[in-house]
Design a protein around this motif. Structure first.
Motif, PDB file in Angstrom:
ATOM      1  N   ASP A 182       0.811  -1.218   0.000  1.00 35.50           N
ATOM      2  CA  ASP A 182       0.000   0.000   0.000  1.00 35.50           C
ATOM      3  C   ASP A 182       0.844   1.268   0.000  1.00 35.50           C
ATOM      4  O   ASP A 182       0.313   2.371   0.122  1.00 35.50           O
ATOM      5  N   LYS A 228      -5.122   1.040  -6.810  1.00 37.97           N
ATOM      6  CA  LYS A 228      -6.304   0.308  -6.353  1.00 37.97           C
ATOM      7  C   LYS A 228      -6.519  -1.020  -7.068  1.00 37.97           C
ATOM      8  O   LYS A 228      -7.271  -1.866  -6.599  1.00 37.97           O
ATOM      9  N   TYR A 229      -5.866  -1.221  -8.220  1.00 35.92           N
ATOM     10  CA  TYR A 229      -6.098  -2.445  -8.991  1.00 35.92           C
ATOM     11  C   TYR A 229      -4.957  -3.443  -8.778  1.00 35.92           C
ATOM     12  O   TYR A 229      -3.778  -3.087  -8.802  1.00 35.92           O
ATOM     13  N   SER A 281     -10.140  -4.835  -8.376  1.00 35.30           N
ATOM     14  CA  SER A 281      -9.682  -3.857  -7.389  1.00 35.30           C
ATOM     15  C   SER A 281      -9.400  -4.527  -6.061  1.00 35.30           C
ATOM     16  O   SER A 281      -9.920  -5.605  -5.747  1.00 35.30           O
ATOM     17  N   ASP A 283     -10.499  -3.431  -3.352  1.00 36.71           N
ATOM     18  CA  ASP A 283     -11.783  -3.400  -2.640  1.00 36.71           C
ATOM     19  C   ASP A 283     -12.598  -4.647  -2.948  1.00 36.71           C
ATOM     20  O   ASP A 283     -13.259  -5.210  -2.058  1.00 36.71           O
ATOM     21  N   GLU A 284     -12.580  -5.094  -4.219  1.00 37.14           N
ATOM     22  CA  GLU A 284     -13.296  -6.310  -4.581  1.00 37.14           C
ATOM     23  C   GLU A 284     -12.672  -7.522  -3.898  1.00 37.14           C
ATOM     24  O   GLU A 284     -13.385  -8.428  -3.437  1.00 37.14           O
ATOM     25  N   ILE A 286     -11.075  -7.564  -1.012  1.00 40.01           N
ATOM     26  CA  ILE A 286     -11.460  -7.529   0.405  1.00 40.01           C
ATOM     27  C   ILE A 286     -12.910  -7.960   0.583  1.00 40.01           C
ATOM     28  O   ILE A 286     -13.228  -8.799   1.437  1.00 40.01           O
ATOM     29  N   LYS A 287     -13.787  -7.423  -0.242  1.00 42.13           N
ATOM     30  CA  LYS A 287     -15.221  -7.726  -0.120  1.00 42.13           C
ATOM     31  C   LYS A 287     -15.498  -9.212  -0.325  1.00 42.13           C
ATOM     32  O   LYS A 287     -16.213  -9.843   0.463  1.00 42.13           O
ATOM     33  N   TYR A 314      -3.962  -6.471   3.632  1.00 38.43           N
ATOM     34  CA  TYR A 314      -3.918  -5.124   3.050  1.00 38.43           C
ATOM     35  C   TYR A 314      -4.073  -4.124   4.178  1.00 38.43           C
ATOM     36  O   TYR A 314      -5.092  -4.122   4.885  1.00 38.43           O
ATOM     37  N   GLU A 317      -5.958  -5.044   7.353  1.00 36.25           N
ATOM     38  CA  GLU A 317      -7.002  -6.021   7.054  1.00 36.25           C
ATOM     39  C   GLU A 317      -6.361  -7.368   6.713  1.00 36.25           C
ATOM     40  O   GLU A 317      -5.616  -7.484   5.740  1.00 36.25           O
TER      41      GLU A 317
END
Length: 356
Positions: A182, A228-229, A281, A283-284, A286-287, A314, A317
C-alpha cells in the motif's frame, strides 16, 4: 544445427545426493552457455564452457544503466529417463519482447534453443528426480560496453546457467501468506513492468523486506496510477476463484506475461471453468474474501509452478482464504502442469519438448 564449441570441465563438482537439500538458486552446475554480440557483427562464438566468474570492465554499462534481460524455465527428468522442457518457445518469445523494450538485440530462435538444449543435454545428470525438484535454467543478457553515458550498449553477452532446485517456497505446496503493498510502486504502464529485467526486481526489494519482517512470503502489487487495482506478486502472477469464476488481472503493460499464467488459463478454458482476465480492485478482493465468495487464491510462475495463497493482508485487514487449504482448482492446475512437465500427462501440442 548451430556449431557450438564445447569445452568440458576438468574439475567436475560433486553433485548433491538424493537426500541433500536443494535450496533454490544456490547450487550451480559444471557448465554454462555463452555467446557475444557486437554491433555490425551480430551474435558470434557460441560456446559451452566450464562455469566461471566473469571478467568485466568496471565501466560496463550493465552496472550503471541496468540494461539486462533474464528468463527462467526448468528441465525435468521423467520416470523413464527422458529430459523434458516445458514450453521453451514461450520463454524465447518473451525474452525477445523484453529485449525489444530494453533496446537489446534480438536473440535468434536457433541460438536460444540450441544453446539451451545442448547445455541441458550436457548437464542432464544434474537434474534431480526427487518429487518437487527440477533443473532451473536461467538465460540472461548483459550490456558490456565500457562506456559511461546513457545509450544502448554496442556489445552484449548472452549466457545460460543452470542449477538443481527444490521448492521455491520453503513451505512447498502449503498455502503462503501474501502482503498487498500500500506504499511502494513497482511499475506503471509504459514503463518496463512487462519486461523481465533486473530493475523491476530491485524496485520490489524494500517491500519484500517489509513483508518478510511481518511474516509474509511475497508482495502483491497494486497499479502505480490509481493504487487500487491488483497487478502481480513479486515472483508470480495472481489468480482468484470468485463464485466459481477464475479471475486474473488483465495484461496491461505493467504485468509480466507469465508462461505458467498462460498455461493455467488455457487449462481452465479446456476444462470449461469460466476465466476472466480483467481489472480487479483491492476493494473487490477484500469484499469477496470477507463474504466467502472468494473460494481460492493462487499464484503461478516458473519457480513456484502453482502456489496456493492462504492469507492476504492489506493495511491492517487480514483476509484468510479457503480455510488456509489448497483449493480444488488450484490443486488440479498444479497436478496437471507438473504432470505434463514430468511426462506423466500428455499436454497440448508443443508444451513438452524432449532434449535428445
Amino acid at each position: 544445427m548451430l556449431n557450438i564449441r564445447i569445452e568440458k570441465t576438468t574439475c567436475p563438482k560433486t553433485k548433491p545426493g538424493k537426500d541433500d537439500p536443494l535450496v533454490f538458486g544456490t547450487i550451480f552446475t559444471d557448465h554454462m552457455f555463452e555467446v557475444d554480440y557486437e554491433e555490425g557483427k551480430g551474435w558470434y562464438d557460441p560456446r559451452i564452457v566450464p562455469y566461471h566468474p566473469l571478467s568485466l570492465d568496471p565501466s560496463s554499462m550493465v552496472f550503471h544503466y541496468g540494461q539486462t534481460m533474464f528468463e527462467g524455465l526448468k528441465a525435468y527428468k521423467t520416470e523413464d529417463g527422458r529430459v523434458l522442457l516445458f514450453r521453451p518457445d514461450k520463454n524465447w518469445e518473451r525474452a525477445n519482447r523484453s529485449n525489444k523494450r530494453l533496446c537489446i538485440p534480438e536473440i535468434p530462435r536457433e541460438l536460444f534453443m540450441e544453446g539451451l538444449t545442448q547445455l541441458v543435454k550436457l548437464e542432464k545428470d544434474w537434474i534431480p528426480t526427487k518429487p518437487g525438484t527440477s533443473l532451473y535454467i536461467r538465460p540472461f543478457v548483459i550490456a558490456t560496453d565500457p562506456f559511461l553515458g546513457v545509450r544502448p550498449s554496442h556489445t552484449y553477452k548472452f549466457m545460460i546457467i543452470t542449477c538443481p532446485v527444490g521448492a521455491y517456497y520453503e513451505s512447498g505446496l502449503d498455502p503462503v501468506k501474501i502482503w498487498i503493498e500500500d506504499d511502494y510502486v513497482r511499475a506503471v504502464r509504459g514503463g518496463i513492468g512487462e519486461a523481465k529485467t533486473g530493475g523491476n526486481y530491485a524496485a520490489s526489494l524494500a517491500s519484500q523486506v517489509k513483508a518478510h519482517e511481518e511474516g509474509y512470503a511475497q508482495v502483491l502489487w497494486l497499479d502505480g496510477v490509481h493504487r487500487k487495482y491488483i497487478e502481480e506478486v513479486g515472483a508470480m502472477n495472481i489468480f482468484f476463484k470468485i463464485n466459481g469464476v477464475v479471475v486474473t488481472p488483465e495484461l496491461n503493460g505493467s504485468i509480466l506475461p507469465g508462461v505458467t499464467r498462460d498455461s493455467a488459463i488455457e487449462l481452465c478454458k479446456e476444462w470449461g471453468i469460466p476465466v476472466e482476465e480483467r481489472k480487479i480492485s483491492v476493494d473487490e478482493v477484500i469484499k469477496t474474501a470477507e463474504s466467502g465468495e472468494m473460494e481460492e487464491c493462487f499464484g503461478t510462475g516458473t519457480a513456484a509452478v502453482v502456489s496456493p495463497v492462504g492469507e492476504l493482508r492489506y493495511e491492517n485487514e487480514v483476509m484468510p482464504i479457503g480455510g488456509n487449504k489448497i483449493g480444488e482448482v488450484t490443486q488440479r492446475i498444479y497436478d496437471t502442469i507438473t504432470g505434463i512437465q514430468l511426462g506423466k500427462i500428455k499436454g497440448p501440442e508443443g508444451w513438452s519438448v524432449e532434449v535428445k
